[in-house]
Design an enzyme around this catalytic site. Structure first.
Site, PDB file in Angstrom:
ATOM      1  N   ASP A 269       0.827  -1.206   0.000  1.00 50.61           N
ATOM      2  CA  ASP A 269       0.000   0.000   0.000  1.00 50.61           C
ATOM      3  C   ASP A 269       0.865   1.262   0.000  1.00 50.61           C
ATOM      4  OD1 ASP A 269      -2.612   1.347   0.452  1.00 50.61           O
ATOM      5  OD2 ASP A 269      -1.641   1.966   2.309  1.00 50.61           O
ATOM      6  N   GLU A 311       1.111  -0.906  -5.440  1.00 46.73           N
ATOM      7  CA  GLU A 311       0.010   0.057  -5.540  1.00 46.73           C
ATOM      8  C   GLU A 311       0.624   1.440  -5.711  1.00 46.73           C
ATOM      9  OE1 GLU A 311      -3.196   2.894  -3.936  1.00 46.73           O
ATOM     10  OE2 GLU A 311      -1.502   2.299  -2.711  1.00 46.73           O
TER      11      GLU A 311
HETATM   12  C1  GLC Z   1      -3.852   3.561  -0.614  1.00 46.76           C
HETATM   13  C2  GLC Z   1      -5.234   2.958  -0.446  1.00 46.76           C
HETATM   14  C3  GLC Z   1      -6.183   4.033  -0.025  1.00 46.76           C
HETATM   15  C4  GLC Z   1      -5.699   4.631   1.251  1.00 46.76           C
HETATM   16  C5  GLC Z   1      -4.233   5.076   1.177  1.00 46.76           C
HETATM   17  C6  GLC Z   1      -3.655   5.309   2.534  1.00 46.76           C
HETATM   18  O1  GLC Z   1      -3.804   4.493  -1.619  1.00 46.76           O
HETATM   19  O2  GLC Z   1      -5.644   2.339  -1.634  1.00 46.76           O
HETATM   20  O3  GLC Z   1      -7.494   3.555   0.097  1.00 46.76           O
HETATM   21  O4  GLC Z   1      -6.489   5.749   1.579  1.00 46.76           O
HETATM   22  O5  GLC Z   1      -3.417   4.100   0.583  1.00 46.76           O
HETATM   23  O6  GLC Z   1      -3.409   4.096   3.174  1.00 46.76           O
END
Ligand code: GLC
Length: 621
Positions: A269, A311
């Site tokens: 993440d 991500e």
């Molecule tokens: C990523 C997640 C998102 C979240 C962010 C902070 O982008 O997909 O939903 O708000 O991280 O953890």
């Protein structure tokens, strides 16, 4: 076999420790205690290996041997299909989810991403992305034992369990943060906490604001901490300080704990933010890639079948740098996702075609996770240079897209909501379910059959492209049944500040689907089936067609299947560049066309035209 498995750790250690040492040297090599850090890391890896069950070691062994034999990893197969879901919204809890295996099997799903499920804050917790313990499941969802049992049940059915590794930040209630608040020096150093506001201001100067509607800048003042805490996202999400090797060592232990619970894929993440250097944007810095590499090499040693998914919703030049056999073997494809929506709004697939031609390639053995919607907003992360090269002004185009998808553009079919509008730059992102953004909500409201047909055709076209591209298609749970936006979040004070909840909808297993929703569900099942049966969809070979008409996006798989999509409601011509000549059959509809001929694409039509072998039967009249 037992002996091989016993030797596996040693072999993996010997093969990967040199590269891991080099990566860590880049990060921490100037410290006097560097070698002590390495020694401690080795102990952590050995302990994790000892705790790893024989079932998981067998999985590791199978994974490694299939690679050695040159076989592709499971995620490169045309039989792989993913979904992502919130456990509570989908099935109430983990036990409930175990009873839904049949549902996944029917759709052909073998990758299930469970959205954050660990202990978190009461009240707003960013959908669980504020983790208070990486080892405790939220009580309402079940227990760690339930998670392990679910992963084992999934594994028996050939389903891989995916969860988030939220490693850029912890919640403000994680025990490390609590100790930091109490003034414990060791744990204060786990985070970035500045007593002096001037220090925070200095860093702020070069940072992008990620959640500007929460708070300006990236720091939050905590009286109890007697200082300004780095909080890139919400104020209750405290960024970890990876320049401190203690943080790396601690997080490696959390990572291996999850791997040993039977998790097979970790979604990293917010990985672009993990390394910070003053005077920079602190996004995708070279050492961020090195840090990911270090985590990945540590996993290769102690849990070799664990796969990382990146991500990185950032500039495409940066997205690709996280992908590699020694980094993330899977990555969201935010460019494909954003440009599908961009082409749909503008009826112009030129930017999509150019970007895919230029930016599709990734290292061997890795795969894009292609998607249309997910739990987050849509950010317009295409490259400005690519847009300019087509004469498209990227700033104006983004403005147009935001207006188009948030009901501020006359004639738009989309129903969506704005997310994180930045009052200074005017920038914003878009929320909404696939069906609502593609026009179904409006069509149903107006009860207009033509509009309904158009909306379903758009959805069909988008899925048709998704299933035909190389990589792993990912369905956001609910979209397989064309779920509509749910505006009830506005009445919940815990959620009302975050418009992403408009597309985080609870599944009602007893609700009768509308005819259009049934059509979408049946269509997806069929497409997934055809894809799984058609070997030519395996692997990563793809060739993108040159642009013929602005509205058309086309590519060819394995030199045999020609996929063409019309992103507009007008008929447009398309010339099929078949290699073998003869006749091509659309795998979706059975329709036949002749090679090297111009055909007409109907509004929003999608074709999967397969070339027959030489000497195939003549075109049916
Ligand atoms: C990523 C997640 C998102 C979240 C962010 C902070 O982008 O997909 O939903 O708000 O991280 O953890």
């Amino acid at each position: 076999m037992r002996a091989i498995i016993l030797a596996m750790y040693k072999t993996q250690l010997q093969e990967n420790m040199p590269a891991l040492t080099a990566a860590l040297f880049e990060l921490y090599g100037s410290r006097w205690d560097f070698y002590l850090i390495l020694e401690r890391l080795e102990k952590i890896l050995a302990a994790a290996d000892k705790e790893r069950s024989s079932v998981l070691k067998k999985l590791d062994d199978d994974f490694l041997s299939s690679q050695k034999k040159g076989g592709g990893a499971w995620f490169l197969s045309n039989k792989s299909l993913g979904t992502m879901l919130y456990v509570d919204l989908f099935s109430d809890n983990l036990k409930g989810l175990a009873s839904k295996i049949k549902y996944f099997k029917e759709l052909g799903i073998n990758y299930v991403h469970l959205m954050p499920l660990f202990k978190t804050l009461k009240g707003d917790n960013d959908g669980g992305y504020a983790v208070s313990s990486y080892r405790e499941v939220q009580k309402k969802l079940g227990s760690m034992a339930d998670l392990k049992a679910l992963a084992a049940a999934f594994r028996k059915e050939g389903i891989h369990t995916v969860i988030d590794f939220v490693f850029n930040h912890t919640s403000s209630e994680h025990e490390w943060a609590k100790k930091a608040l109490k003034g414990d020096k060791k744990y204060r150093d786990f985070y970035y906490i500045f007593k002096d506001k001037a220090d925070a201001d200095e860093w702020n100067k070069s940072l992008r604001e990620i959640f500007p509607s929460v708070r300006r800048g990236s720091f939050t003042y905590f009286k109890e901490a007697d200082g300004w805490v780095w909080t890139t996202f919400n104020s209750f999400q405290w960024d970890l300080n990876y320049s401190n090797p203690e943080v790396f060592l601690a997080m490696v232990q959390e990572m291996l704990f999850l791997a040993n619970a039977g998790i097979e894929v970790l979604r990293l993440d917010a990985l672009a933010f993990v390394w910070k250097e003053k005077g920079t944007a602190c996004e995708s810095l070279p050492k961020a890639y090195t840090l990911i590499k270090a985590f990945s090499l540590a996993a290769k040693i102690a849990a070799p079948s664990l796969v990382f998914k990146s991500e990185a919703i950032v500039h495409p030049d940066q997205v690709v740098k996280y992908i590699g056999q020694d980094k993330c073997r899977l990555s969201y494809n935010p460019l494909q996702m954003a440009l599908f929506w961009s082409s749909l709004a503008s009826r112009d697939a030129r930017l999509l075609t150019l970007s895919m031609k230029k930016r599709w390639a990734i290292p061997d053995g890795c795969a894009w996770v292609n998607y249309i919607r997910c739990h987050d907003d849509i950010g317009w992360t295409f490259s400005d240079e690519d847009a300019w090269s087509l004469g498209i002004n990227p700033y104006e185009h983004r403005k147009f897209l935001n207006r188009f998808y948030t009901g501020r553009f006359e004639g738009s079919f989309a129903r969506g909501e704005a997310f994180q509008e930045n009052p200074t730059t005017g920038d914003c992102r878009v929320c909404g379910t696939m069906a609502s953004l593609a026009g179904l909500e409006e069509a149903l409201d107006k009860n207009d059959q033509l509009l309904k047909d158009m909306a379903v055709a758009r959805v069909r076209m988008l899925y048709g492209l998704l299933f035909a591209l190389p990589g792993l298609p990912l369905l956001y749970a609910g979209d397989e049944e064309a779920m509509l936006n749910d505006y009830s979040y506005k009445k919940n004070p815990k959620l009302s500040g975050d418009s992403r909840w408009v597309h985080r909808v609870k599944k009602d297993w007893n609700k009768k689907l509308l005819p259009e929703q049934k059509t979408v569900r049946d269509m997806i099942k069929r497409m997934a089936k055809i894809r799984a049966q058609e070997k030519l969809f395996a692997g990563s070979q793809v060739w993108f067609y040159d642009q013929q008409q602005p509205q058309v996006f086309a590519f060819c798989r394995s030199e045999t299947i020609h996929v063409a999509a019309n992103f507009s409601e007008r008929r447009v011509p398309f010339y099929v560049w078949a290699n073998k000549g003869g006749v091509l059959t659309d795998l979706l509809s059975g329709k036949q066309v002749r090679a090297q001929e111009q055909i007409q694409l109907e509004p929003y039509e999608i074709l999967w035209l397969k070339e027959e072998a030489q000497g195939s039967p003549a075109l049916a009249k």
